[in-house]
Design a protein around this motif. Structure first.
Motif, PDB file in Angstrom:
ATOM      1  N   VAL A   1       0.819  -1.221   0.000  1.00  0.00           N
ATOM      2  CA  VAL A   1       0.000   0.000   0.000  1.00  0.00           C
ATOM      3  C   VAL A   1       0.853   1.270   0.000  1.00  0.00           C
ATOM      4  O   VAL A   1       0.578   2.224  -0.727  1.00  0.00           O
ATOM      5  CB  VAL A   1      -0.952  -0.016   1.221  1.00  0.00           C
ATOM      6  CG1 VAL A   1      -1.611   1.344   1.442  1.00  0.00           C
ATOM      7  CG2 VAL A   1      -2.023  -1.091   1.041  1.00  0.00           C
ATOM      8  N   GLY A   2       1.892   1.284   0.832  1.00  0.00           N
ATOM      9  CA  GLY A   2       2.692   2.497   0.974  1.00  0.00           C
ATOM     10  C   GLY A   2       3.861   2.249   1.905  1.00  0.00           C
ATOM     11  O   GLY A   2       4.309   1.108   2.060  1.00  0.00           O
ATOM     12  N   THR A   3       4.332   3.313   2.537  1.00  0.00           N
ATOM     13  CA  THR A   3       5.546   3.222   3.347  1.00  0.00           C
ATOM     14  C   THR A   3       5.297   3.653   4.787  1.00  0.00           C
ATOM     15  O   THR A   3       4.563   4.608   5.041  1.00  0.00           O
ATOM     16  CB  THR A   3       6.661   4.112   2.753  1.00  0.00           C
ATOM     17  OG1 THR A   3       6.714   3.924   1.348  1.00  0.00           O
ATOM     18  CG2 THR A   3       8.011   3.771   3.351  1.00  0.00           C
ATOM     19  N   GLY A   4       5.939   2.931   5.717  1.00  0.00           N
ATOM     20  CA  GLY A   4       5.855   3.277   7.125  1.00  0.00           C
ATOM     21  C   GLY A   4       6.851   4.362   7.501  1.00  0.00           C
ATOM     22  O   GLY A   4       7.602   4.866   6.667  1.00  0.00           O
ATOM     23  N   CYS A   5       6.859   4.704   8.779  1.00  0.00           N
ATOM     24  CA  CYS A   5       7.605   5.877   9.260  1.00  0.00           C
ATOM     25  C   CYS A   5       9.076   5.606   9.526  1.00  0.00           C
ATOM     26  O   CYS A   5       9.819   6.514   9.881  1.00  0.00           O
ATOM     27  CB  CYS A   5       6.942   6.432  10.518  1.00  0.00           C
ATOM     28  SG  CYS A   5       6.919   5.273  11.898  1.00  0.00           S
ATOM     29  N   TYR A   6       9.535   4.353   9.352  1.00  0.00           N
ATOM     30  CA  TYR A   6      10.926   4.032   9.678  1.00  0.00           C
ATOM     31  C   TYR A   6      11.809   3.809   8.447  1.00  0.00           C
ATOM     32  O   TYR A   6      12.895   3.278   8.563  1.00  0.00           O
ATOM     33  CB  TYR A   6      11.004   2.806  10.586  1.00  0.00           C
ATOM     34  CG  TYR A   6      10.715   3.113  12.041  1.00  0.00           C
ATOM     35  CD1 TYR A   6      11.627   3.801  12.836  1.00  0.00           C
ATOM     36  CD2 TYR A   6       9.513   2.721  12.633  1.00  0.00           C
ATOM     37  CE1 TYR A   6      11.364   4.089  14.166  1.00  0.00           C
ATOM     38  CE2 TYR A   6       9.240   2.998  13.967  1.00  0.00           C
ATOM     39  CZ  TYR A   6      10.165   3.682  14.727  1.00  0.00           C
ATOM     40  OH  TYR A   6       9.899   3.958  16.041  1.00  0.00           O
ATOM     41  N   GLU A   7      11.321   4.178   7.257  1.00  0.00           N
ATOM     42  CA  GLU A   7      12.200   4.072   6.092  1.00  0.00           C
ATOM     43  C   GLU A   7      11.843   5.134   5.057  1.00  0.00           C
ATOM     44  O   GLU A   7      10.875   5.858   5.219  1.00  0.00           O
ATOM     45  CB  GLU A   7      12.176   2.669   5.492  1.00  0.00           C
ATOM     46  CG  GLU A   7      10.842   2.188   4.991  1.00  0.00           C
ATOM     47  CD  GLU A   7      10.900   0.723   4.551  1.00  0.00           C
ATOM     48  OE1 GLU A   7      11.993   0.157   4.427  1.00  0.00           O
ATOM     49  OE2 GLU A   7       9.826   0.138   4.335  1.00  0.00           O
ATOM     50  N   ARG A   8      12.666   5.211   4.002  1.00  0.00           N
ATOM     51  CA  ARG A   8      12.451   6.224   2.966  1.00  0.00           C
ATOM     52  C   ARG A   8      11.044   6.082   2.394  1.00  0.00           C
ATOM     53  O   ARG A   8      10.639   4.992   2.004  1.00  0.00           O
ATOM     54  CB  ARG A   8      13.498   6.055   1.856  1.00  0.00           C
ATOM     55  CG  ARG A   8      13.489   7.197   0.852  1.00  0.00           C
ATOM     56  CD  ARG A   8      14.529   6.970  -0.218  1.00  0.00           C
ATOM     57  NE  ARG A   8      14.245   5.742  -0.981  1.00  0.00           N
ATOM     58  CZ  ARG A   8      15.050   5.248  -1.900  1.00  0.00           C
ATOM     59  NH1 ARG A   8      16.200   5.818  -2.156  1.00  0.00           N
ATOM     60  NH2 ARG A   8      14.717   4.142  -2.547  1.00  0.00           N
ATOM     61  N   ASP A   9      10.324   7.163   2.331  1.00  0.00           N
ATOM     62  CA  ASP A   9       8.894   7.118   2.026  1.00  0.00           C
ATOM     63  C   ASP A   9       8.633   7.294   0.532  1.00  0.00           C
ATOM     64  O   ASP A   9       8.819   8.363  -0.034  1.00  0.00           O
ATOM     65  CB  ASP A   9       8.178   8.224   2.833  1.00  0.00           C
ATOM     66  CG  ASP A   9       6.671   8.087   2.799  1.00  0.00           C
ATOM     67  OD1 ASP A   9       6.159   7.304   1.977  1.00  0.00           O
ATOM     68  OD2 ASP A   9       6.006   8.762   3.613  1.00  0.00           O
ATOM     69  N   GLY A  10       8.168   6.207  -0.103  1.00  0.00           N
ATOM     70  CA  GLY A  10       7.848   6.252  -1.527  1.00  0.00           C
ATOM     71  C   GLY A  10       6.422   6.674  -1.827  1.00  0.00           C
ATOM     72  O   GLY A  10       6.020   6.749  -2.991  1.00  0.00           O
ATOM     73  N   GLY A  11       5.636   6.947  -0.781  1.00  0.00           N
ATOM     74  CA  GLY A  11       4.262   7.397  -0.996  1.00  0.00           C
ATOM     75  C   GLY A  11       3.278   6.257  -1.213  1.00  0.00           C
ATOM     76  O   GLY A  11       3.620   5.074  -1.143  1.00  0.00           O
ATOM     77  N   LEU A  12       2.041   6.624  -1.494  1.00  0.00           N
ATOM     78  CA  LEU A  12       0.947   5.670  -1.698  1.00  0.00           C
ATOM     79  C   LEU A  12       1.086   5.023  -3.074  1.00  0.00           C
ATOM     80  O   LEU A  12       1.223   5.717  -4.077  1.00  0.00           O
ATOM     81  CB  LEU A  12      -0.383   6.421  -1.591  1.00  0.00           C
ATOM     82  CG  LEU A  12      -1.684   5.625  -1.620  1.00  0.00           C
ATOM     83  CD1 LEU A  12      -1.781   4.690  -0.416  1.00  0.00           C
ATOM     84  CD2 LEU A  12      -2.880   6.569  -1.657  1.00  0.00           C
ATOM     85  N   SER A  13       1.056   3.700  -3.116  1.00  0.00           N
ATOM     86  CA  SER A  13       1.172   2.995  -4.406  1.00  0.00           C
ATOM     87  C   SER A  13      -0.147   3.062  -5.176  1.00  0.00           C
ATOM     88  O   SER A  13      -1.193   3.425  -4.626  1.00  0.00           O
ATOM     89  CB  SER A  13       1.551   1.533  -4.164  1.00  0.00           C
ATOM     90  OG  SER A  13       0.468   0.837  -3.564  1.00  0.00           O
ATOM     91  N   GLY A  14      -0.087   2.653  -6.437  1.00  0.00           N
ATOM     92  CA  GLY A  14      -1.316   2.569  -7.223  1.00  0.00           C
ATOM     93  C   GLY A  14      -2.297   1.594  -6.607  1.00  0.00           C
ATOM     94  O   GLY A  14      -3.500   1.872  -6.494  1.00  0.00           O
ATOM     95  N   PHE A  15      -1.782   0.443  -6.170  1.00  0.00           N
ATOM     96  CA  PHE A  15      -2.616  -0.532  -5.468  1.00  0.00           C
ATOM     97  C   PHE A  15      -3.171   0.079  -4.182  1.00  0.00           C
ATOM     98  O   PHE A  15      -4.337  -0.130  -3.825  1.00  0.00           O
ATOM     99  CB  PHE A  15      -1.791  -1.790  -5.154  1.00  0.00           C
ATOM    100  CG  PHE A  15      -2.505  -2.808  -4.301  1.00  0.00           C
ATOM    101  CD1 PHE A  15      -3.539  -3.575  -4.815  1.00  0.00           C
ATOM    102  CD2 PHE A  15      -2.146  -2.998  -2.971  1.00  0.00           C
ATOM    103  CE1 PHE A  15      -4.195  -4.515  -4.029  1.00  0.00           C
ATOM    104  CE2 PHE A  15      -2.794  -3.932  -2.179  1.00  0.00           C
ATOM    105  CZ  PHE A  15      -3.819  -4.694  -2.712  1.00  0.00           C
TER     106      PHE A  15
END
Length: 325
Positions: free
Chosen positions: A126-140
């Motif tokens: 779905v997306g990225t948590g707060c403990y790594e580089r944040d790629g944002g919300l995926s298409g899925f």
């Protein structure tokens, strides 16, 4: 109305508890006057193991039906209040249990899961948590948000990265929440939210539940209930009286293995963080101490109406907005 009477009369909701589920805890919930709580049934588990957790929770609710009722609507929360019981709202702290199946959103909703955090600390589909580089919300992830909106599941962003959170807030047609967080204005920590993030979610109709998890509080394990109330007041001053509630993150009864599970990616892989010693703030050590929070808020100068909103009414409004009447 004094603090004890107000607490007894008000709807009291804890927006996040991940304690050891057992009879002893349920008795303490009753002692604390909890009307309802968002009870975590999934962290890193897949679909099957999460279903198993739901089965186990259903069995616990049935076995303690003198104390508990299962919540699937806000009407159930009001019924819990009338019957003097605690309503169990089942929630996930990770969308991992949805795997790659959009249809699982409704499957779990039908089982009673009405609050789901998009990610837990790290990357998922779905997306990225707060403990790594944040790629944002995926298409899925956008599709999952859309389906959660459609069937009435609250999007929780507590452990979610800043960019993914912002994109969920903008993507969602329904109100979203940080069910349990603290302000980085009082302590800088990857799990805490900046003033700008708190303002952004509130400006877009969202909601903030305030946690008292000691590692994220200003004074750590030396914190008191007054430190917790200070954090509530800090967030209140940013988001206003209609967008704030309680989400303690009580981990009552859990052992060190549980915290090792939480602090490693997927529960077993790389270490993400160390919490160190965990002691809840003095004055609210257990769920049974909940009445002390109502008293502390009044002592801080909050009005009776404001205390009712913070302690539970705002949660009910949020859930009614997302779940439907």
């Amino acid at each position: 109305m004094n603090a004890a009477e107000l607490h007894q009369d008000a709807i009291i909701i804890d927006g996040l508890i991940c304690a050891k589920w057992n009879r002893e805890l349920f008795e303490d919930m009753s002692k604390g006057g909890l009307t309802a709580a968002n009870c975590t049934v999934s962290f890193w588990e897949n679909f099957q193991n999460t279903v198993n957790n739901v089965v186990e929770m259903n069995q616990l609710i049935d076995a303690s039906s003198d104390l508990l009722i299962k919540v699937q609507s806000t009407a159930d929360i009001h019924r819990a209040k009338q019957e003097g019981k605690t309503g169990v709202m089942m929630g996930f702290q990770n969308a991992n249990a949805y795997e790659d199946q959009i249809g699982y959103v409704k499957v779990f909703k039908d089982l009673g899961v009405g609050i789901v955090q998009m990610c837990y600390n790290t990357q998922n589909l779905v997306g990225t948590g707060c403990y790594e580089r944040d790629g944002g919300l995926s298409g899925f992830g956008r599709e999952i948000v859309g389906e959660m909106n459609r069937v009435g599941v609250l999007c929780d962003l507590s452990h979610v990265g800043a960019k993914t959170s912002e994109e969920v807030i903008l993507e969602s047609k329904q109100r979203v929440a940080y069910s349990h967080c603290l302000p980085s204005g009082l302590k800088d920590h990857p799990r805490n939210k900046s003033d700008a993030e708190l303002k952004f979610i509130a400006d877009h109709g969202g909601f903030v539940g305030v946690t008292m998890f000691a590692p994220f509080l200003k004074n750590g394990i030396d914190s008191t209930i007054e430190d917790y109330v200070e954090a509530i007041e800090y967030i209140y001053n940013i988001v206003g009286e209609d967008s704030i509630g309680i989400g303690t993150d009580f981990t009552q009864g859990q052992d060190q293995n549980f915290f090792e599970y939480l602090t490693h990616d997927k529960g077993y892989a790389r270490r993400l963080t160390r919490f160190g010693k965990i002691i809840n703030p003095e004055g609210i050590r257990t769920v049974g101490d909940f009445p002390n929070l109502t008293e502390a808020l009044l002592r801080r100068g909050f009005s009776e109406t404001q205390v009712r909103k913070i302690m539970g009414e705002n949660w009910v409004t949020l859930l009614k907005d997302v779940w439907g009447a």
